[in-house]
Design a protein around this motif. Structure first.
Motif, PDB file in Angstrom:
ATOM      1  N   ALA A  50      74.965   3.234  34.174  1.00 27.57           N
ATOM      2  CA  ALA A  50      74.878   4.113  33.388  1.00 27.57           C
ATOM      3  C   ALA A  50      73.450   4.307  32.981  1.00 27.57           C
ATOM      4  O   ALA A  50      72.966   5.900  32.807  1.00 27.57           O
ATOM      5  CB  ALA A  50      75.549   3.666  32.150  1.00 27.57           C
ATOM      6  N   TRP A  51      72.597   3.457  32.872  1.00 29.10           N
ATOM      7  CA  TRP A  51      71.341   3.802  32.579  1.00 29.10           C
ATOM      8  C   TRP A  51      70.493   4.448  33.601  1.00 29.10           C
ATOM      9  O   TRP A  51      69.710   5.338  33.323  1.00 29.10           O
ATOM     10  CB  TRP A  51      70.649   2.281  32.151  1.00 29.10           C
ATOM     11  CG  TRP A  51      69.211   2.300  31.964  1.00 29.10           C
ATOM     12  CD1 TRP A  51      68.419   3.045  31.052  1.00 29.10           C
ATOM     13  CD2 TRP A  51      68.131   1.506  32.532  1.00 29.10           C
ATOM     14  NE1 TRP A  51      67.119   2.757  31.072  1.00 29.10           N
ATOM     15  CE2 TRP A  51      66.785   1.707  32.042  1.00 29.10           C
ATOM     16  CE3 TRP A  51      68.262   0.556  33.441  1.00 29.10           C
ATOM     17  CZ2 TRP A  51      65.600   1.271  32.369  1.00 29.10           C
ATOM     18  CZ3 TRP A  51      67.049  -0.392  33.989  1.00 29.10           C
ATOM     19  CH2 TRP A  51      65.876   0.100  33.448  1.00 29.10           C
ATOM     20  N   GLY A  63      72.900   7.900  34.483  1.00 28.50           N
ATOM     21  CA  GLY A  63      73.405   8.837  33.138  1.00 28.50           C
ATOM     22  C   GLY A  63      75.014   9.401  33.669  1.00 28.50           C
ATOM     23  O   GLY A  63      75.119  10.496  33.203  1.00 28.50           O
ATOM     24  N   ASN A  64      75.586   8.930  34.315  1.00 33.96           N
ATOM     25  CA  ASN A  64      76.849   9.685  34.828  1.00 33.96           C
ATOM     26  C   ASN A  64      78.109   8.614  34.427  1.00 33.96           C
ATOM     27  O   ASN A  64      78.210   7.654  34.683  1.00 33.96           O
ATOM     28  CB  ASN A  64      76.862   9.654  36.474  1.00 33.96           C
ATOM     29  CG  ASN A  64      78.020  10.280  37.102  1.00 33.96           C
ATOM     30  OD1 ASN A  64      78.907  10.157  36.646  1.00 33.96           O
ATOM     31  ND2 ASN A  64      77.636  10.985  38.232  1.00 33.96           N
ATOM     32  N   VAL A  65      78.929   9.234  33.840  1.00 30.94           N
ATOM     33  CA  VAL A  65      80.139   8.509  32.920  1.00 30.94           C
ATOM     34  C   VAL A  65      81.015   8.102  34.026  1.00 30.94           C
ATOM     35  O   VAL A  65      81.602   7.148  34.215  1.00 30.94           O
ATOM     36  CB  VAL A  65      80.714   9.511  32.144  1.00 30.94           C
ATOM     37  CG1 VAL A  65      81.869   8.699  31.362  1.00 30.94           C
ATOM     38  CG2 VAL A  65      79.762   9.759  30.951  1.00 30.94           C
ATOM     39  N   LEU A  66      81.263   9.135  35.099  1.00 31.25           N
ATOM     40  CA  LEU A  66      82.293   8.685  35.937  1.00 31.25           C
ATOM     41  C   LEU A  66      81.742   7.544  37.007  1.00 31.25           C
ATOM     42  O   LEU A  66      82.709   6.673  37.286  1.00 31.25           O
ATOM     43  CB  LEU A  66      82.585   9.990  36.951  1.00 31.25           C
ATOM     44  CG  LEU A  66      83.800  10.110  37.651  1.00 31.25           C
ATOM     45  CD1 LEU A  66      84.808  10.075  37.052  1.00 31.25           C
ATOM     46  CD2 LEU A  66      83.709  11.324  38.597  1.00 31.25           C
ATOM     47  N   THR A 116      79.656   5.274  36.386  1.00 29.16           N
ATOM     48  CA  THR A 116      79.717   4.043  35.533  1.00 29.16           C
ATOM     49  C   THR A 116      81.135   3.362  35.323  1.00 29.16           C
ATOM     50  O   THR A 116      81.086   2.145  35.830  1.00 29.16           O
ATOM     51  CB  THR A 116      79.388   4.369  33.863  1.00 29.16           C
ATOM     52  OG1 THR A 116      78.011   5.006  33.872  1.00 29.16           O
ATOM     53  CG2 THR A 116      79.262   3.341  33.122  1.00 29.16           C
TER      54      THR A 116
END
Lengths: 236, 107
Positions: B83-84, B87-90, B92
């Protein structure tokens, strides 16, 4: 394509990846609601009336633990108090809209819709009138549709999903992903860190009061760090 | 409790939840937020998500459980790095779930 539709669809598109975390959450709720003896119609109706994932899961969990009607209601209300702060956070952006818009957007103001919409409000709008409320609507309706659908799916098929798939783990993963998107500065990091530590320290409190208290402590920590930062700037 | 009691409670929770959401948009829309409240509001999302995630990962039946052999916190750590960096939710969620299955097989 009109700019309204463009904003609306952009909201739907940006909200869509989060549904991977929302759908298991909704299914989990649907499965749980039936397991603790809620009638099917009421399980689905609750997703429309309350429309708040964390609170609905807490309600199911407490019903399963045979808690009384008053403690369950109180816990859910306390948990949802945070929406008032989301409301305050988006207020400056939607204040100018007609009442029907504000009622609709208020109803759709959930964790995940807020998180995506507030990022859009952080970006400046293009030339012409501000149509970012259409983006907000896209976020909210996408989430609402997925929430209702996944509740229905949970009710219909949930019992057949093997528990060893651990689909519920997508829930904390969603929170982690959102955290890294939202936390860019020291004050936000302090808020998150203090809230996470406090929730563990307060785990023994009844009715999941620890969660609400931990969030409040996180907020205070964030505000304190932000104020110290401002003070430093003024002196410098 | 009876179904009627349950319905009444859920309706009340729903009504109050809507009022919380509508409060600053509608009920007090004309008011400017006090500075201190505004400062608090900026951190409600990170604080809520951190508390909810920590609570899901480490609290079981009201007790805090730290176990080195628990796969979920390790998978969450991998997901946090993804995530860090991305920056992508999917990504992650996908990597986090894959990591969970891996750690469940290994630990």
């Amino acid at each position: 394509m009109g700019r309204r539709l463009e904003e609306f669809l952009a909201g739907c598109r940006d909200e869509a990846p989060l549904q991977l975390g929302v759908i298991p959450f909704g299914m989990l709720y649907g499965i749980g609601a039936l397991a603790v003896g809620m009638p099917v119609w009421l399980a689905q109706l609750t997703s429309m009336l309350v429309f708040a994932g964390a609170a609905q899961l807490v309600i199911v969990q407490m019903l399963g633990a045979a808690a009384g009607v008053l403690p369950i209601g109180l816990t859910a209300v306390l948990l949802n108090l945070r929406h008032m702060l989301y409301s305050a956070s988006v207020a400056e952006h939607v204040r100018h809209l007609p009442r029907r818009w504000r009622v609709l957007l208020a109803y759709l103001l959930t964790d995940e819709a807020y998180a995506v919409a507030i990022l859009r409000y952080a970006r400046p709008t293009g030339p012409g009138p501000d149509l970012r409320h259409w983006y907000f609507l896209g976020c909210g309706l996408t989430l609402w549709g997925c929430w209702q659908l996944s509740t229905a799916l949970g009710i219909a098929f949930g019992a057949r999903i093997p528990p060893e798939w651990d689909i519920d783990f997508a829930v904390p993963l969603t929170f982690i992903a959102l955290l890294t998107l939202l936390v860019k500065e020291r004050a936000g990091q302090a808020a998150a860190l203090v809230a996470a530590l406090a929730v563990l320290a307060l785990a023994a409190l009844p009715y999941r009061l620890g969660l609400v208290l931990a969030i409040v402590l996180g907020l205070l920590a964030g505000a304190a760090v932000a104020r110290r930062g401002e003070g430093g700037d003024e002196r410098g | 409790m009876s179904v009627a009691e349950l319905v009444a409670m859920l309706a009340l929770v729903g009504a109050l939840t809507f009022l919380f959401r509508y409060a600053m948009i509608g009920l007090f829309a004309g008011r400017t937020l006090p500075r201190w409240l505004h400062s608090l509001c900026r951190h409600i999302a990170p604080a809520s998500f951190a508390a909810l995630a920590a609570s899901e990962l480490f609290i079981h039946a009201g007790e805090v459980v730290f176990a080195l052999t628990a796969p979920k916190p390790w998978a969450a750590l991998v997901a946090a790095v993804v995530a860090w960096r991305s920056g992508n939710v999917l990504a992650t969620i996908a990597v986090g779930m894959a990591a969970l299955y891996l750690f469940k097989a290994l630990l």
